[in-house]
Design a protein around this motif. Structure first.
Motif, PDB file in Angstrom:
ATOM      1  N   CYS A  40       0.827  -1.212   0.000  1.00  0.00           N
ATOM      2  CA  CYS A  40       0.000   0.000   0.000  1.00  0.00           C
ATOM      3  C   CYS A  40       0.859   1.260   0.000  1.00  0.00           C
ATOM      4  O   CYS A  40       0.377   2.342  -0.287  1.00  0.00           O
ATOM      5  N   CYS A  66      -1.975   5.390   4.123  1.00  0.00           N
ATOM      6  CA  CYS A  66      -3.431   5.422   4.008  1.00  0.00           C
ATOM      7  C   CYS A  66      -4.084   5.650   5.374  1.00  0.00           C
ATOM      8  O   CYS A  66      -3.428   5.549   6.411  1.00  0.00           O
ATOM      9  N   ARG A 152      -6.121  -4.915   3.386  1.00  0.00           N
ATOM     10  CA  ARG A 152      -5.985  -3.780   4.292  1.00  0.00           C
ATOM     11  C   ARG A 152      -5.517  -4.211   5.682  1.00  0.00           C
ATOM     12  O   ARG A 152      -5.141  -3.375   6.499  1.00  0.00           O
ATOM     13  N   CYS A 155      -2.218  -3.015   6.318  1.00  0.00           N
ATOM     14  CA  CYS A 155      -2.202  -1.583   6.643  1.00  0.00           C
ATOM     15  C   CYS A 155      -2.430  -1.412   8.149  1.00  0.00           C
ATOM     16  O   CYS A 155      -1.730  -0.655   8.810  1.00  0.00           O
TER      17      CYS A 155
HETATM   18 ZN    ZN Z   1      -2.458   1.160   3.617  1.00  0.00          ZN
END
Ligand code: ZN
Length: 173
Positions: A40, A66, A152, A155
């Motif tokens: 990411c 993010c 995700r 993340c």
């Molecule tokens: Zn991310």
């Protein structure tokens, strides 16, 4: 249910827009560890200051990425500040449990180890079940929806893996 998801989204955005404990600490005495999620492009730098009693007396977060990665780091910093190393390690286990990471089924590309995700906690296995009873995830509960989006999860867990590394360094020193 929609109401709950709205609330979760608000909490995540709040931490993303107003990150807690943002900044840097002097090294030494603080330990500085960088984490990177190439999937990411997320980057997290954890500054961890542990006192002689084994208490995390200060933490700072730097980096970019993010909203999931940055809000997770912000929530983590709030959750661990003032806690003992032991409590912080339990929080890591609890958060990874929230992210459904206790088995070898994420991604399946064998990169978990490379990314520093410790799938087998070093502590006694019974610790995972009993030891997290007193652990309150608080705002971190807002990230539970991330489980629906496997990519995700990396993340969300980036800051926690980085913290685990920082705790290791702080323990060795
Ligand atoms: Zn991310």
């Amino acid at each position: 249910m929609a109401g709950l998801e709205d609330l979760y989204r608000e909490i995540i955005l709040d931490h993303y827009r107003s990150p807690r404990n943002r900044g840097e600490l002097d090294t030494p005495p603080a330990h500085r560890v960088e984490g990177f999620n190439p999937l990411c492009g997320d980057e997290i730098i954890v500054y961890l200051q542990v006192n002689d009693a084994g208490i995390i007396d200060d933490v700072a977060i730097a980096g970019q990425g993010c909203s999931i990665s940055q809000s997770s780091a912000s929530m983590m910093s709030v959750a661990i500040k003032g806690k003992t190393i032991e409590q912080a390690r339990k929080l890591i286990v609890a958060f990874k449990g929230l992210m459904s990471i206790h088995e070898n089924d994420i991604g399946g590309d064998g990169s978990e180890t490379a990314l520093g995700i410790d799938l087998a906690p070093k502590s006694d296995p019974s610790d995972t079940a009993s030891g997290t009873d007193d652990i309150k995830l608080g705002d971190l509960e807002a990230l539970r929806g991330v489980v629906k989006f496997p990519i995700r999860i990396k993340c969300a867990t980036l800051s926690w893996n980085t913290l685990a590394q920082a705790l290791d360094e702080a323990t060795v020193a």
